[in-house]
Design a protein around this motif. Structure first.
Motif, mmCIF file in Angstrom:
data_model
loop_
_atom_site.group_PDB
_atom_site.id
_atom_site.type_symbol
_atom_site.label_atom_id
_atom_site.label_comp_id
_atom_site.label_asym_id
_atom_site.label_seq_id
_atom_site.Cartn_x
_atom_site.Cartn_y
_atom_site.Cartn_z
ATOM 1 N N SER A 1 -9.111 -4.101 -2.793
ATOM 2 C CA SER A 1 -10.068 -3.890 -3.873
ATOM 3 C C SER A 1 -11.115 -4.992 -3.858
ATOM 4 C CB SER A 1 -9.356 -3.865 -5.229
ATOM 5 O OG SER A 1 -8.715 -5.107 -5.483
ATOM 6 N N ALA B 1 -10.747 1.891 -0.920
ATOM 7 C CA ALA B 1 -9.613 2.753 -1.279
ATOM 8 C C ALA B 1 -9.037 3.448 -0.052
ATOM 9 C CB ALA B 1 -10.047 3.780 -2.322
ATOM 10 N N GLY C 1 -2.441 -2.948 2.277
ATOM 11 C CA GLY C 1 -2.195 -2.236 1.033
ATOM 12 C C GLY C 1 -3.468 -1.755 0.375
ATOM 13 N N ALA C 2 -3.427 -1.618 -0.934
ATOM 14 C CA ALA C 2 -4.548 -1.088 -1.710
ATOM 15 C C ALA C 2 -5.569 -2.191 -1.948
ATOM 16 C CB ALA C 2 -4.049 -0.521 -3.038
ATOM 17 N N THR D 1 0.760 -4.149 7.724
ATOM 18 C CA THR D 1 0.368 -2.933 7.005
ATOM 19 C C THR D 1 -0.486 -3.360 5.823
ATOM 20 O OG1 THR D 1 2.410 -1.779 7.626
ATOM 21 C CG2 THR D 1 1.167 -0.886 5.780
ATOM 22 N N GLY E 1 0.799 -1.199 0.000
ATOM 23 C CA GLY E 1 0.000 0.000 0.000
ATOM 24 C C GLY E 1 0.836 1.254 0.000
ATOM 25 N N ARG F 1 -0.648 -11.557 -0.599
ATOM 26 C CA ARG F 1 -1.964 -11.114 -1.051
ATOM 27 C C ARG F 1 -2.983 -12.131 -0.552
ATOM 28 N NH1 ARG F 1 -3.733 -11.793 -7.204
ATOM 29 N NH2 ARG F 1 -5.732 -10.663 -7.225
ATOM 30 N N ARG G 1 -6.031 1.753 2.350
ATOM 31 C CA ARG G 1 -4.598 1.759 2.036
ATOM 32 C C ARG G 1 -3.793 2.453 3.140
ATOM 33 N NH1 ARG G 1 -1.929 2.644 -3.754
ATOM 34 N NH2 ARG G 1 0.237 2.953 -3.163
ATOM 35 N N GLY G 2 -2.824 1.736 3.690
ATOM 36 C CA GLY G 2 -2.002 2.267 4.762
ATOM 37 C C GLY G 2 -2.513 1.960 6.150
ATOM 38 N N SER G 3 -3.704 1.325 6.261
ATOM 39 C CA SER G 3 -4.212 0.933 7.575
ATOM 40 C C SER G 3 -3.298 -0.101 8.202
ATOM 41 C CB SER G 3 -5.625 0.355 7.461
ATOM 42 O OG SER G 3 -6.550 1.325 7.055
#
Length: 325
Positions: A143, A154, A140-141, A138, A38, A96, A157-159
């Motif tokens: 979806s 969206a 990522g992006a 962490t 992310g 992933r 991201r970064g959570s």
């Protein structure tokens, strides 16, 4: 007591209506301070671990993970080696996690109701420096094929999230710290995805085992229905710290009580089945599976005040892990 209230399979906190692929129950990985999928990075005092912990973080949701009792059924062929984690400090683990949960509901006098949710979640995992019982994540992006859910995700991201691991390398709690901009749909989807994975996690035995070893882990999952879950694992191959494991999963209710989520109303479980199989590749130096797939499906019949009008549901969960770097 309207049966139509039960139409969605989503997990709420420790509810086990949906379900996992497998977060390995081994203390694992250290990672570098490289940005995750992310684009966010945790500060590091040393390469391969993070100094940022989600323990006590403001707004964190703490979700207990049911413990599993492990019994070795067959130790397998020599050489026998205890599957003990040995954290690496060379790089962060990047994986992933893709989960799909589905449900079809049918009640007399009502049109069939179909529901499905898919979440594709990149994760970077690091061990907390000086504390291998704290695995920091962490996100990522994320979806989804659903345009509305994908738009909500969206903001994820970064959570950050964290996994507490007890003695014997058993995950005991999940901490989720959502991004400030994440709405309820995004928070629920991320929580469901991670909880599904943990609730059906493979717990490794502490005893020495060899190729061909079989062991059984049993945990009780409390949710809308209280379930007794049995995961039977077989060590198919071992190369260094990498284990290839075949798994079967079976879940059955411990009683006939089904509590309607979000209420104190109950239905009676007339019938219930949930089972599946898959395989996982685990690295003892990593905290999450390297790769693998698990598919579980089944159904249940729930009865309310009118026994002649049962609610019949078919449910399924597919989970996939893959290493992204």
């Amino acid at each position: 007591m309207p049966d139509a209230l039960i139409t969605r399979p989503h997990v709420r906190r420790a509810q086990a209506v949906g379900a996992c692929a497998v977060i390995a129950a081994v203390v694992a990985a250290c990672g570098s301070a490289d940005p995750g999928p992310g684009g966010a990075s945790s500060s590091s005092a040393a390469a391969g671990c993070t100094t940022d912990s989600t323990v006590g973080a403001s707004g964190a949701s703490l979700l207990p993970v049911p413990p599993a009792a492990v019994e070795v059924l067959d130790s397998g062929a020599a050489p026998l080696i205890a599957p003990v984690g040995s954290p690496t400090t060379t790089s962060a683990q990047q994986v992933r996690l893709v989960t799909t949960s589905s449900s079809t509901s049918l009640s007399q006098g009502q049109a069939p109701s179909d529901d499905a949710q898919t979440v594709d979640l990149p994760i970077t995992a690091q061990v907390l420096c000086g504390d291998p019982t704290d695995i920091e994540l962490t996100l990522g992006a994320a979806s989804s094929p659903s345009p509305d859910l994908s738009a909500s995700l969206a903001a994820v991201r970064g959570s950050r999230a964290g996994l507490a691991v007890a003695a014997g390398s058993v995950p005991i709690a999940l901490r989720i710290v959502p991004a400030a901009g994440a709405d309820d749909a995004a928070r629920s989807a991320i929580e469901q995805t991670l909880v599904q994975a943990l609730q059906r996690s493979v717990t490794l035995p502490r005893d020495p085992i060899g190729v061909g070893a079989r062991w059984r882990s049993v945990r009780t999952i409390t949710g809308a229905a209280t379930l007794r879950q049995t995961i039977t694992s077989t060590l198919r191959a071992r190369t260094g710290s990498t284990l290839q494991i075949d798994v079967t999963v079976d879940e059955e209710p411990v009683n006939a009580v089904f509590t309607i989520p979000g209420s104190d109303q109950t239905l009676t479980i007339a019938s219930y089945s949930m089972a599946g199989a898959g395989s996982m590749t685990l690295d003892l130096s990593r905290g999450l599976p390297m790769s693998g797939e698990l598919s579980i499906d089944g159904g249940r019949s729930l009865v309310g005040s009118d026994a002649a009008r049962p609610l019949v549901q078919k449910t399924g969960v597919d989970i996939r892990w893959e290493t992204t770097r």
